[in-house]
Scaffold this motif. Structure first.
Motif, PDB file in Angstrom:
ATOM      1  N   ALA A  66       0.867  -1.187   0.000  1.00 54.18           N
ATOM      2  CA  ALA A  66       0.000   0.000   0.000  1.00 54.18           C
ATOM      3  C   ALA A  66       0.899   1.230   0.000  1.00 54.18           C
ATOM      4  CB  ALA A  66      -0.913  -0.001   1.220  1.00 54.18           C
ATOM      5  N   LEU A  67       0.697   2.116  -0.958  1.00 50.41           N
ATOM      6  CA  LEU A  67       1.554   3.296  -1.080  1.00 50.41           C
ATOM      7  C   LEU A  67       0.710   4.536  -1.287  1.00 50.41           C
ATOM      8  CD1 LEU A  67       4.888   3.651  -2.987  1.00 50.41           C
ATOM      9  CD2 LEU A  67       3.087   5.308  -3.414  1.00 50.41           C
ATOM     10  N   GLU A  68       1.034   5.586  -0.530  1.00 51.70           N
ATOM     11  CA  GLU A  68       0.448   6.911  -0.719  1.00 51.70           C
ATOM     12  C   GLU A  68       1.577   7.895  -0.987  1.00 51.70           C
ATOM     13  OE1 GLU A  68      -3.398   7.310   2.186  1.00 51.70           O
ATOM     14  OE2 GLU A  68      -1.428   7.354   3.127  1.00 51.70           O
ATOM     15  N   ASP A  94      -1.520  -8.025  -3.968  1.00 55.09           N
ATOM     16  CA  ASP A  94      -2.437  -6.883  -3.881  1.00 55.09           C
ATOM     17  C   ASP A  94      -1.599  -5.615  -3.765  1.00 55.09           C
ATOM     18  OD1 ASP A  94      -4.593  -5.146  -3.410  1.00 55.09           O
ATOM     19  OD2 ASP A  94      -4.507  -5.516  -1.250  1.00 55.09           O
ATOM     20  N   VAL A  95      -1.514  -4.842  -4.844  1.00 52.35           N
ATOM     21  CA  VAL A  95      -0.701  -3.622  -4.875  1.00 52.35           C
ATOM     22  C   VAL A  95      -1.629  -2.442  -5.118  1.00 52.35           C
ATOM     23  CG1 VAL A  95       1.220  -2.402  -5.947  1.00 52.35           C
ATOM     24  CG2 VAL A  95       1.276  -4.900  -5.763  1.00 52.35           C
ATOM     25  N   ARG A  96      -1.738  -1.561  -4.124  1.00 56.09           N
ATOM     26  CA  ARG A  96      -2.602  -0.388  -4.231  1.00 56.09           C
ATOM     27  C   ARG A  96      -1.774   0.884  -4.067  1.00 56.09           C
ATOM     28  NH1 ARG A  96      -7.073  -1.449   0.141  1.00 56.09           N
ATOM     29  NH2 ARG A  96      -5.348  -2.581   1.116  1.00 56.09           N
ATOM     30  N   VAL A  97      -2.033   1.844  -4.942  1.00 58.81           N
ATOM     31  CA  VAL A  97      -1.304   3.114  -4.941  1.00 58.81           C
ATOM     32  C   VAL A  97      -2.322   4.246  -4.922  1.00 58.81           C
ATOM     33  CG1 VAL A  97       0.282   4.608  -6.200  1.00 58.81           C
ATOM     34  CG2 VAL A  97       0.661   2.126  -6.161  1.00 58.81           C
ATOM     35  N   LEU A 146       4.360   4.215   2.833  1.00 60.20           N
ATOM     36  CA  LEU A 146       4.487   2.906   2.196  1.00 60.20           C
ATOM     37  C   LEU A 146       4.343   1.846   3.270  1.00 60.20           C
ATOM     38  CD1 LEU A 146       5.252   0.937  -0.141  1.00 60.20           C
ATOM     39  CD2 LEU A 146       7.647   1.264   0.546  1.00 60.20           C
ATOM     40  N   VAL A 147       3.452   0.874   3.049  1.00 54.08           N
ATOM     41  CA  VAL A 147       3.270  -0.250   3.960  1.00 54.08           C
ATOM     42  C   VAL A 147       3.423  -1.536   3.166  1.00 54.08           C
ATOM     43  CG1 VAL A 147       1.811  -1.315   5.711  1.00 54.08           C
ATOM     44  CG2 VAL A 147       1.603   1.139   5.261  1.00 54.08           C
ATOM     45  N   VAL A 148       4.297  -2.426   3.625  1.00 58.26           N
ATOM     46  CA  VAL A 148       4.572  -3.685   2.941  1.00 58.26           C
ATOM     47  C   VAL A 148       4.199  -4.849   3.856  1.00 58.26           C
ATOM     48  CG1 VAL A 148       6.359  -5.135   1.902  1.00 58.26           C
ATOM     49  CG2 VAL A 148       6.414  -2.659   1.569  1.00 58.26           C
ATOM     50  N   ASP A 149       3.263  -5.680   3.403  1.00 59.29           N
ATOM     51  CA  ASP A 149       2.834  -6.885   4.124  1.00 59.29           C
ATOM     52  C   ASP A 149       2.355  -6.589   5.541  1.00 59.29           C
ATOM     53  OD1 ASP A 149       3.440  -8.412   1.925  1.00 59.29           O
ATOM     54  OD2 ASP A 149       5.393  -9.082   2.672  1.00 59.29           O
ATOM     55  N   GLU A 194      -5.961   2.162   4.891  1.00 58.62           N
ATOM     56  CA  GLU A 194      -7.271   1.593   4.573  1.00 58.62           C
ATOM     57  C   GLU A 194      -8.385   2.602   4.793  1.00 58.62           C
ATOM     58  OE1 GLU A 194      -8.316  -1.164   3.304  1.00 58.62           O
ATOM     59  OE2 GLU A 194      -6.474  -2.336   3.193  1.00 58.62           O
ATOM     60  N   SER A 195      -8.303   3.370   5.869  1.00 62.41           N
ATOM     61  CA  SER A 195      -9.364   4.328   6.175  1.00 62.41           C
ATOM     62  C   SER A 195      -9.504   5.378   5.085  1.00 62.41           C
ATOM     63  CB  SER A 195      -9.088   5.004   7.525  1.00 62.41           C
ATOM     64  OG  SER A 195      -9.197   4.086   8.578  1.00 62.41           O
ATOM     65  N   LEU A 196      -8.380   5.945   4.653  1.00 62.77           N
ATOM     66  CA  LEU A 196      -8.466   6.968   3.619  1.00 62.77           C
ATOM     67  C   LEU A 196      -8.822   6.356   2.270  1.00 62.77           C
ATOM     68  CD1 LEU A 196      -8.246   9.957   3.122  1.00 62.77           C
ATOM     69  CD2 LEU A 196      -5.797   9.689   2.683  1.00 62.77           C
ATOM     70  N   TRP A 197      -8.343   5.154   2.008  1.00 60.55           N
ATOM     71  CA  TRP A 197      -8.672   4.457   0.755  1.00 60.55           C
ATOM     72  C   TRP A 197     -10.181   4.250   0.641  1.00 60.55           C
ATOM     73  CZ3 TRP A 197      -5.834   3.013  -3.464  1.00 60.55           C
ATOM     74  CH2 TRP A 197      -6.364   2.049  -4.326  1.00 60.55           C
ATOM     75  N   ARG A 198     -10.804   3.953   1.786  1.00 57.03           N
ATOM     76  CA  ARG A 198     -12.248   3.717   1.793  1.00 57.03           C
ATOM     77  C   ARG A 198     -13.049   5.006   1.948  1.00 57.03           C
ATOM     78  NH1 ARG A 198     -12.183  -1.476   5.955  1.00 57.03           N
ATOM     79  NH2 ARG A 198     -11.040  -2.897   4.572  1.00 57.03           N
TER      80      ARG A 198
END
Length: 390
Positions: A66-68, A94-97, A146-149, A194-198
């Motif tokens: 997960a990357l912002e 699962d790669v989300r940017v 950046l969050v990995v696993d 996750e919160s901001l993504w949603r």
């Protein structure tokens, strides 16, 4: 610079902000998990070192990424990240940017966008302009995360572009600060993503005993300006020293009052800012603000060598904050930001070493600061009125 694992610190100052300490440890699939009170950090002040560490983490990912980023440029640095993210997405991860549409407007490209999406990366642009919702364009995602696993997290002021790389940009690269974190803090970082993504405010589950290190957004379900409140509490509890580094210093009256009162009660308050801002109106406003603080005993230093972009706070060589928030209205009240706030003497010591090193390349603002031209004097009142939107 590696900051070793540290146990609890006995210091009553500011305990209302973050509270007591945990001393537990357990294991899960990420290896040894250091719960609050036993945090370990890695501090980065050079972009090439940070980017190498982030790319290595991405390449060894096994579950998800997960990357912002506020800026993700289509340049040498950005393409190296795009290649690494695309390879992991093609491998089935699962790669989300999540990129800011305004921040990356003149840095990214349609080619980069298409490459990531065709490779299987889930790419989302935060608050693109739309005529039906023009006001939301003023609220930006300013986070760099950046969050990995859910095991490793990187957070701070570094964007993804060549301007932070000595290899690609040279000696005039931007001066910035970033942290790597593991364990519980990495899981907090994932929850924040996750919160901001949603599209919702973070509802972190309250700890039974407040931790010594937490990740705080400036907006949560419980407070609309959480970071401003925490900073004011840190300044209000200071007993010995406050050292603050920020590229943009246009805070609200509450924050100014807390810093001024700290200096008046004998706390050493030192503020490091750019000698010349890359945003011209900031310089106009800054003269007015710095003068008010200097009259109350705050010392203000202008960093001259490079563009200063770091955002750090240290109080009493114990409490620290590192993250994405500037000390301006936009970061404290409007944009989405994320900061680590912690009690950690070893991390505070490392930040102090960097602060003193930066002062070598700085000059105290005073009589030698360039005098204002007539045009600047006329524009200053206008800039002051617009300070909440800069």
């Amino acid at each position: 610079m590696v900051i070793p694992r540290l146990g609890g610190v006995n210091n009553k100052a500011g305990t209302s902000a973050l509270g007591g300490l945990h001393r537990q440890r357990r294991w899960d699939r990420c290896g040894p998990i250091l719960l609050p009170g036993e945090e370990s950090f890695q501090l980065f002040t050079e972009g090439d070192n940070l980017y190498a560490a982030m790319l290595a983490a991405i390449r060894r990912a096994r579950r998800g990424i997960a990357l912002e980023s506020y800026i993700f440029a289509d340049d040498e640095v950005g393409r190296s990240f795009a290649d690494a993210l695309a390879e992991r997405a093609r491998a089935g991860l699962d790669v989300r940017v999540h990129l800011d549409a305004a921040g990356s407007l003149f840095w990214a490209s349609r080619e980069l966008d298409l490459f990531l999406k065709k490779s299987g990366v889930i790419l989302r642009w935060f608050h693109r302009w739309h005529w039906s919702q023009p006001m939301r364009y003023n609220q930006r995602n300013h986070r760099k995360l950046l969050v990995v696993d859910q095991c490793e997290a990187f957070l701070g002021g570094f964007n993804i572009h060549r301007e932070n790389s000595r290899r690609h940009y040279g000696e005039h690269r931007w001066r910035d600060t970033h942290l790597a974190m593991t364990g519980n803090l990495a899981r907090q970082a994932h929850a924040a993503f996750e919160s901001l993504w949603r599209g919702c405010h973070w509802r972190a589950t309250p700890e039974s005993d407040s931790p010594s290190a937490v990740l705080l957004p400036n907006k949560s379900a419980y407070c609309a300006h959480r970071l401003r409140c925490v900073f004011a509490a840190m300044f209000g509890s200071a007993q010995r020293n406050i050292e603050l580094t920020t590229p943009y210093f246009v805070p609200d009256e509450w924050t100014l009052r807390a810093l001024g009162q700290a200096a008046e009660r004998g706390v050493s308050v030192r503020l490091l800012v750019p000698w010349k801002s890359d945003i011209a109106p900031i310089d106009l406003i800054a003269r007015r603000i710095y003068g008010r603080l200097q009259c109350r005993g705050v010392r203000v230093f202008g960093y001259r060598t490079r563009l200063l972009h770091a955002k750090t706070v240290s109080v009493d060589d114990d409490w620290v904050s590192v993250g994405t928030a500037n000390f301006d209205y936009r970061s404290l009240f409007l944009n989405h930001e994320l900061n680590l706030c912690a009690r950690n003497r070893q991390l505070a010591a490392a930040l102090k070493v960097q602060f003193e090193a930066d002062l070598v390349n700085a000059e105290e603002l005073g009589a030698n600061w360039p005098s204002r031209q007539i045009a600047s004097r006329l524009l200053t009142p206008l800039a002051w009125v617009a300070r909440r939107w800069l």
